[in-house]
Design an enzyme around this catalytic site. Structure first.
Site, PDB file in Angstrom:
ATOM      1  N   LYS A   1      -5.738  -9.173   7.086  1.00  5.33           N
ATOM      2  CA  LYS A   1      -6.589  -8.441   8.049  1.00  5.33           C
ATOM      3  C   LYS A   1      -7.733  -9.312   8.578  1.00  5.33           C
ATOM      4  CE  LYS A   1      -5.628  -3.861   6.167  1.00  5.33           C
ATOM      5  NZ  LYS A   1      -4.920  -4.239   4.923  1.00  5.33           N
TER       6      LYS A   1
ATOM      7  N   ASN B   1     -12.209 -19.071  16.931  1.00  7.13           N
ATOM      8  CA  ASN B   1     -11.747 -20.374  16.429  1.00  7.13           C
ATOM      9  C   ASN B   1     -11.215 -20.265  14.997  1.00  7.13           C
ATOM     10  OD1 ASN B   1     -11.594 -23.368  16.556  1.00  7.13           O
ATOM     11  ND2 ASN B   1     -13.135 -23.208  14.943  1.00  7.13           N
TER      12      ASN B   1
ATOM     13  N   ARG C   1       1.630   1.639  -4.131  1.00 10.71           N
ATOM     14  CA  ARG C   1       1.553   2.264  -5.446  1.00 10.71           C
ATOM     15  C   ARG C   1       2.728   3.178  -5.810  1.00 10.71           C
ATOM     16  NH1 ARG C   1      -4.683   3.420  -4.503  1.00 10.71           N
ATOM     17  NH2 ARG C   1      -3.876   3.202  -2.370  1.00 10.71           N
TER      18      ARG C   1
HETATM   19  O1  C5P Z   1      -0.600   1.664  -2.498  1.00  7.78           O
HETATM   20  P1  C5P Z   1      -0.489   2.084  -1.061  1.00  7.78           P
HETATM   21  O2  C5P Z   1       0.895   2.581  -0.693  1.00  7.78           O
HETATM   22  O3  C5P Z   1      -1.611   3.005  -0.635  1.00  7.78           O
HETATM   23  O4  C5P Z   1      -0.685   0.712  -0.262  1.00  7.78           O
HETATM   24  C1  C5P Z   1      -0.869   0.660   1.122  1.00  7.78           C
HETATM   25  C2  C5P Z   1      -1.044  -0.765   1.508  1.00  7.78           C
HETATM   26  O5  C5P Z   1      -1.214  -0.833   2.923  1.00  7.78           O
HETATM   27  C3  C5P Z   1      -2.259  -1.463   0.909  1.00  7.78           C
HETATM   28  O6  C5P Z   1      -1.884  -2.807   0.657  1.00  7.78           O
HETATM   29  C4  C5P Z   1      -3.314  -1.404   1.994  1.00  7.78           C
HETATM   30  O7  C5P Z   1      -4.169  -2.528   1.957  1.00  7.78           O
HETATM   31  C5  C5P Z   1      -2.457  -1.452   3.249  1.00  7.78           C
HETATM   32  N1  C5P Z   1      -3.025  -0.852   4.461  1.00  7.78           N
HETATM   33  C6  C5P Z   1      -3.468   0.452   4.536  1.00  7.78           C
HETATM   34  N2  C5P Z   1      -4.002   0.950   5.701  1.00  7.78           N
HETATM   35  C7  C5P Z   1      -4.067   0.173   6.798  1.00  7.78           C
HETATM   36  C8  C5P Z   1      -3.600  -1.148   6.737  1.00  7.78           C
HETATM   37  C9  C5P Z   1      -3.066  -1.615   5.551  1.00  7.78           C
HETATM   38  O8  C5P Z   1      -3.361   1.191   3.560  1.00  7.78           O
HETATM   39  N3  C5P Z   1      -4.513   0.663   7.933  1.00  7.78           N
END
Ligand code: C5P
Length: 231
Positions: free
Chosen positions: A63, A69, A208
Site C-alpha cells: 500500500k 519519486n 484469517r
Molecule cells: O484476515 P483478513 O481476511 O481480514 O485479511 C484481509 C487482508 O486484506 C489483510 O491483509 C488486509 O491488509 C488487506 N486489505 C484490507 N482492506 C483493504 C485493503 C487490503 O483488508 N482495503
C-alpha cells in the site's frame, strides 16, 4: 478465470514456521498469495522466495503512499522482483500513480498497479473524522484519481464492488473483507464470498478465515466451492 485463481490467500503471518506450513498446505490448490508488511517484516524477503519456489504468484500488498519519486522507484524494485500485482493508495494522488506507471513502462510484463480505495476497516465515523462528508464521495473521488493516474485495478470492500464495475468497468476489482460467517475481526464493511463475486469482484482476498483455520487447505477448498456456486 478458474475459481482457484480468484481466491487470493493473505499470508499475514509473523512466524516463519506458520508461513511455511500454510504455504505448503495450500500450495497444491491456491494460485496467488498476498504478501504484506506482516510477513515481510516479521519473516523477511525469503517469504517471496519461498512462495515462488512453491510456484505461486504474488500479490505484494505494501500500500505505497509517498512522494512520486519514491513510489516510482519502489514500483521499479517490485517489477524486478517479478510479482503479479502490487498496491498503492489512490489517496497518494494522480501524480504519484502516474510516476509509478511511467517507471513500469520500461518493463516487458510489468506487475498490475492496484489502487487501494477505502480500507475495509473504515466506517462512516472514520470518514467523518477526516472531515469528509460522505463515504460515497471519497470513494468516487479515489476511483477518479486511480483512473486518471492509470491504475489497472482497485481494491475495495465487497460492499463497493458493484460501484467499481459501474464507474470503472475495465478495471480489475479485488475485494478483501471476506467473511464466511458473521465473525468480523477488525473488518467493518465485510461480505461473503458469494456477495463479493456476484457484485463483480474478479478476485477475493481471504486471510484469517484460511490462515487461522486448523486446516487451511480445507478452508480454501470450501471457499472455492462457494465461488463455483456463484452466478
Ligand atoms: O484476515 P483478513 O481476511 O481480514 O485479511 C484481509 C487482508 O486484506 C489483510 O491483509 C488486509 O491488509 C488487506 N486489505 C484490507 N482492506 C483493504 C485493503 C487490503 O483488508 N482495503
Amino acid at each position: 478465470m478458474k475459481p482457484e485463481e480468484r481466491v487470493i490467500v493473505a499470508l499475514d503471518l509473523e512466524r516463519e514456521e506458520d508461513f511455511k506450513r500454510v504455504l505448503r498446505e495450500i500450495s497444491p490448490y491456491a494460485k496467488i498469495v498476498k504478501i504484506g508488511p506482516v510477513a515481510l517484516l516479521g519473516i523477511g524477503f525469503k517469504t517471496v522466495e519461498m512462495t515462488k519456489e512453491y510456484g505461486l504468484e504474488i500479490f505484494l500488498d505494501l500500500k505505497h503512499m509517498d512522494i512520486p519519486n519514491t513510489v516510482a522507484l519502489s514500483a521499479k524494485g517490485i517489477a524486478k522482483i517479478g510479482v503479479k500485482m502490487f498496491t498503492l493508495h489512490c489517496l497518494g494522488g494522480r501524480e504519484m500513480i502516474k510516476s509509478a506507471k511511467e517507471e513500469l513502462s520500461a518493463f516487458k510484463s510489468p506487475p498490475l498497479i492496484i489502487g487501494v480505495t477505502l480500507l475495509t476497516s473504515w466506517d462512516k465515523e472514520t470518514i467523518s473524522s477526516f472531515g469528509i462528508p460522505s463515504m460515497e464521495l471519497l470513494f468516487e473521488t479515489l476511483i477518479q484519481i486511480g483512473i486518471e493516474g492509470g491504475v489497472d485495478g482497485f481494491v475495495c470492500s465487497p460492499v463497493e464492488a458493484r460501484r467499481i464495475k459501474t464507474l470503472a468497468p475495465d478495471k480489475v476489482c479485488i475485494t478483501p473483507g471476506i467473511r464466511l460467517s458473521s465473525e468480523k475481526d477488525d473488518q467493518k464493511r465485510t461480505g461473503s464470498p458469494e456477495e463479493a463475486i456476484e457484485s463483480g469482484a474478479d478476485y477475493i482476498v481471504v486471510g484469517r478465515p484460511i490462515i487461522k483455520s486448523p486446516e487451511p487447505a480445507q478452508a480454501f477448498l470450501q471457499i472455492i466451492e462457494r465461488v463455483k456456486s456463484c452466478k
